[in-house]
Design an enzyme around this catalytic site. Structure first.
Site, mmCIF file in Angstrom:
data_model
loop_
_atom_site.group_PDB
_atom_site.id
_atom_site.type_symbol
_atom_site.label_atom_id
_atom_site.label_comp_id
_atom_site.label_asym_id
_atom_site.label_seq_id
_atom_site.Cartn_x
_atom_site.Cartn_y
_atom_site.Cartn_z
ATOM 1 N N GLU A 1 -3.884 -6.311 -1.780
ATOM 2 C CA GLU A 1 -3.210 -7.373 -2.536
ATOM 3 C C GLU A 1 -2.170 -6.737 -3.455
ATOM 4 O O GLU A 1 -2.499 -6.192 -4.488
ATOM 5 C CB GLU A 1 -4.232 -8.142 -3.363
ATOM 6 C CG GLU A 1 -5.243 -8.923 -2.554
ATOM 7 C CD GLU A 1 -6.226 -9.651 -3.440
ATOM 8 O OE1 GLU A 1 -6.263 -10.897 -3.393
ATOM 9 O OE2 GLU A 1 -6.976 -8.989 -4.180
ATOM 10 N N ASP B 1 -8.632 -4.463 -2.963
ATOM 11 C CA ASP B 1 -8.604 -5.625 -3.834
ATOM 12 C C ASP B 1 -7.671 -5.361 -5.017
ATOM 13 O O ASP B 1 -7.707 -4.281 -5.622
ATOM 14 C CB ASP B 1 -10.021 -5.904 -4.338
ATOM 15 C CG ASP B 1 -10.097 -7.131 -5.227
ATOM 16 O OD1 ASP B 1 -9.838 -8.231 -4.728
ATOM 17 O OD2 ASP B 1 -10.409 -6.963 -6.424
#
Length: 853
Positions: free
Chosen positions: A568, A539
């Protein structure tokens, strides 16, 4: 690629959005009102059109103007709907210049509170601060430097300044210029001790104890105290359990043991100083199930916290637990094998939330919302169609990626009879499974065993398992175990001493520091080994540094060469040098690590930050070149930019748990379209994803055109919004079959999952095509010669297009806009083709005499 200006606009939008919505910001509100009065004193020379940004749970962040003035300064008096135990605010202006960082009001009585804050001081005062000269803070920032802050400026040259515990070498202004200041540095003759006791005394200003400051963030601190052992946390055996805690700034440390999870006091056992800032203790006998915490004395204050390395915990993660991990292994665990994976590009990832899969009554799953619910087979929904695991398996995906399944903060595990929902991006104990997904969160062993059962079952069904990890921040930095045990070390800070906030949720962990980096690597390796996981999704990976991510990947590949790592790679505003950030711009520095390709995502459907913005599949013109680049895995063939170098570095997707689902985006961008038209546009997007190079990523329910009824950020929305809708699965059965066919087509043909940039460049040829249409061929080669050729066309027009094929031949039709299959649907002859409106067509012709398997 998107212009830098557009990327910055998108980045600012997501940061502002995150400020308003994440649950870390407050405690849950009930009905009622909260009256708030904030007094603010701005500094001379720092006078701007200041206002407040205020937030609370169930209340989006909003601007609150100052409405008056008094002798102290500006005053804001306002009332919030709901009663709150905690309210957050920022002093800022409309350009988002900030005076200080996030501030918290934590003393609210009978629905009312009044506080005072000052420019340059992040402390929240619950009574008006005195104007009498005083030392506000003295902090040890280097091994020979103490920074002193006073509330009233003073002349440092002539001041009577004393330091107990060390000798003063010189006193210099913090800004290096004016000697009249309220912030200066004391340089010492000798080296300061991080466990030492020092006091600063200034005539007329009183005295102040020196606290640990930026010294813990220096390279020298890391050099002196980095501990590279593998025994942090507890080390269990039948005969004894050893404990080792890293807390180099603590003057004392204690192991605290408890009998029950809700005990307020426990037995305190002094720990011994060990090497490199560690503390140790040993308990004899079999301690399996023992509940414990650590207490450390930092300065004159005792902090108690859960062991960061703990692998089991009590209900709600309030206490760590010693665990005999071998007892948590389900039957057959040691011998069970993972499904095979030859290349990362062979992966087809399916993103799922544990609770979503089973919580709807129509799921026919007994263990609703649980790890064990994922393991149930033979379940049937409306029209007798498979649900749950059987449904996922029938799709043909290779990996199930779970939203966070570690221990997170915002679901109360003692109240599981009440509906509660959260995605889980609020970490509490990184190495412990989430208790709300277990059948008994009170027993520390149960959640571990049931998670292993889930992994084992998925492996048995041919599905690999990816875990969503969130090492980039914690639920509450100040209250986290990291900060309590070694204050100031594990997080990044701005120059003014406030927490960095590139994540948008109040704090950024500092992966570049040796012990934070070690923790991320150790934790990742533990999950991979103990739970036999097959991949991680990081994340907000762009918060981390390149070196850490490469070391993580190296360790995971050593454990399992087929382990996949992706994340990400957004470029976030954290205080880390641009060339060190683990984001898309530095992808070439991170071989073997994949990034979500937001360029094709937004190119297909429009910006996720602008509701009405369209993309290729919903009516925006001149998007062909952008989609072509996405089809070729976003690769930069001439290496003119620092970007992706290999298709395994790219996740190709159009929707995920974040933002609107594709169906909901179509409802916004094409509100007047018919139901059938929206389905065609949706199928067009999914077909582009599954026939593109790179690694395709699907959001659970995308196959039946999942809707969240317009909720773009459903992190805490009810089950009615987030659940997998098995009634909709039956309604869209034809579309599910279409997705199933596309997946099988991809798996059966290596042409759609080439493994090198050179192969992609050599074998894909784009053809001239009408506007809003893309046409190309892919040559599929065997060891020595071409085996087959594929023709692919994506028509985003509202009308059919007649197209001339590259050759007159007999073509097998695999996809025609209505159906998709790895086997021929039918054949056509010649070189003329009609590509239906809003459709993808895939044709194949064999080019060698040897029959393909």
């Amino acid at each position: 690629m998107v212009s830098n200006k557009k990327r910055m606009t998108a980045l600012l939008a997501i940061i502002c959005l995150l400020f308003t919505v994440f649950p870390q910001m407050s405690i849950k509100a009930e009905t009622g009102k909260t009256e708030v009065t904030i007094h603010y004193k701005e500094a001379a020379g720092n006078q701007k059109d200041w206002n407040l940004w205020v937030w609370a749970d169930n209340l989006d962040g909003h601007v609150q103007p100052f409405t008056g003035e008094d002798e102290f300064g500006k005053v804001a008096h306002f009332t919030l709907d709901g009663t709150y135990e905690r309210v957050g605010f920022i002093v800022r202006n409309d350009a988002w210049d900030k005076d200080g960082g996030d501030r918290w009001i934590e003393q609210i009585h009978d629905g009312k509170t009044e506080v005072w804050v000052m420019s340059g001081d992040d402390e929240v005062y619950y009574s008006e601060p005195s104007n009498e000269p005083a030392i506000k803070k003295a902090s040890m920032d280097h091994f020979d430097e103490i920074t002193v802050t006073t509330n009233v400026p003073m002349e440092t040259k002539n001041a009577a300044i004393e330091l107990s515990g060390a000798d003063i070498k010189e006193v210099v202004p913090a800004d290096g210029e004016s000697s009249v200041t309220n912030k200066f540095k004391i340089k010492t003759k000798g080296k300061l001790d991080v466990r030492g006791t020092y006091k600063v005394k200034i005539q007329g200003y009183g005295e102040q104890a020196v606290e640990i400051g930026g010294i813990v963030r220096t390279k020298e601190f890391d050099r002196l105290y980095y501990y590279d052992g593998d025994d942090l946390g507890n080390t269990y055996s039948r005969y004894s359990t050893k404990f080792r805690l890293w807390a180099p700034t603590a003057k004392e440390a204690k192991l605290v043991v408890y009998e029950r999870w809700d005990d307020q006091t426990g037995k305190e056992i002094p720990m011994k100083q060990g090497e490199r800032g560690t503390w140790t203790a040993k308990l004899r006998g079999n301690q399996d199930g023992l509940l414990y915490t650590y207490k450390v004395k930092i300065g004159d204050k005792w902090n108690e916290a859960v062991d960061p390395y703990v692998r089991a915990a009590s209900v709600n993660g309030l206490k760590g637990a010693v665990i005999n991990l071998s007892k948590t292994d389900p039957k057959g665990w040691a011998k069970h094998k993972k499904p095979k994976l030859k290349n990362p590009e062979d992966s087809i990832i399916y993103e799922l939330h544990v609770r979503d899969l089973s919580i709807q009554p129509e799921s026919d799953i007994e263990q609703k919302g649980k790890f064990l619910g994922v393991t149930e087979t033979g379940t049937k929904g409306p029209n007798g169609l498979p649900t749950g695991l059987d449904h996922i398996k029938s799709l043909g995906v290779t990996h199930v990626q779970f939203l966070p399944i570690y221990d997170y903060k915002t679901v109360d595990e003692t109240k599981l009879d009440q509906p509660q929902y959260n995605w889980g991006y609020d970490p509490q104990n990184f190495n412990v499974p989430e208790g709300s997904y277990s059948t008994n969160p009170y027993d520390p062993a149960v959640r571990i065993k049931e998670l292993k059962q889930m992994v084992q079952t998925l492996h048995g069904e041919g599905l690999r398992v990816v875990m969503d990890v969130v090492y980039n921040h914690m639920f509450d930095a100040v209250e986290s175990n990291f900060h309590k045990l070694v204050p100031g070390y594990y997080y990044r800070y701005n120059e003014d001493g406030t927490f960095a906030n590139g994540t948008g949720v109040g704090n950024d962990t500092a992966s570049e520091r040796k012990m934070m980096r070690k923790f991320i690597i150790d934790s990742s390796a533990y999950w991979a080994r103990e739970y036999k996981l097959d991949g991680f999704r990081f994340d907000l990976m762009g918060i981390h540094d390149v070196d850490t991510m490469n070391l993580v990947r190296k360790e995971l590949k050593r454990i399992d060469p087929t382990f996949i790592v992706h994340g990400e790679g957004w470029d976030l505003n954290t205080p880390l040098a641009a060339d060190r950030k683990a984001n898309q711009k530095n992808a070439e520095k991170m071989p073997g690590i994949a990034h979500f390709n937001d360029d094709i995502r937004d190119g297909l459907k429009g910006s996720v930050f602008i509701d009405q913005d369209k993309g290729f599949i919903n009516g925006k013109a001149n998007m062909e070149d952008r989609i072509k680049k996405g089809i070729t895995a976003g690769l930069d063939y001439d290496k003119s930019q620092a970007t992706y170098r290999d298709p395994e570095q790219v996740l190709t997707y159009v929707e995920a748990h974040d933002n609107h689902t594709l169906w909901d985006k179509l409802e916004l961008t094409n509100p007047n379209a018919s139901y059938e038209e929206k389905k065609q546009r949706h199928k067009l997007a999914s077909s582009i994803i599954l026939t593109s190079q790179g690694i395709p990523f699907l959001h659970a329910g995308q196959e039946f055109m999942r809707t969240k009824y317009g909720d773009h950020n459903s992190y805490k929305s009810p089950d009615s919004i987030n659940q997998m809708d098995w009634k909709r699965n039956a309604e869209f059965a034809h579309e599910v079959d279409y997705m199933r066919g596309l997946i099988e087509l991809r798996k059966q043909n290596a042409a759609f999952r080439m493994t090198t940039a050179s192969d992609i460049k050599e074998n894909i040829r784009f053809m001239d095509a009408p506007a809003n249409m893309i046409a190309y061929t892919i040559d599929q080669r065997g060891k020595r010669k071409q085996e087959a050729q594929f023709f692919i066309a994506h028509n985003a027009n509202n009308s059919a297009i007649e197209f001339t094929l590259p050759d007159k031949a007999t073509w097998k039709v695999l996809v025609d806009g209505e159906h998709a299959s790895a086997k021929p649907l039918y054949t056509i002859k010649g070189n003329q083709l009609v590509v239906p409106a809003l459709s993808t067509v895939v044709l194949q012709r064999e080019t060698s005499m040897k029959k393909r398997r």
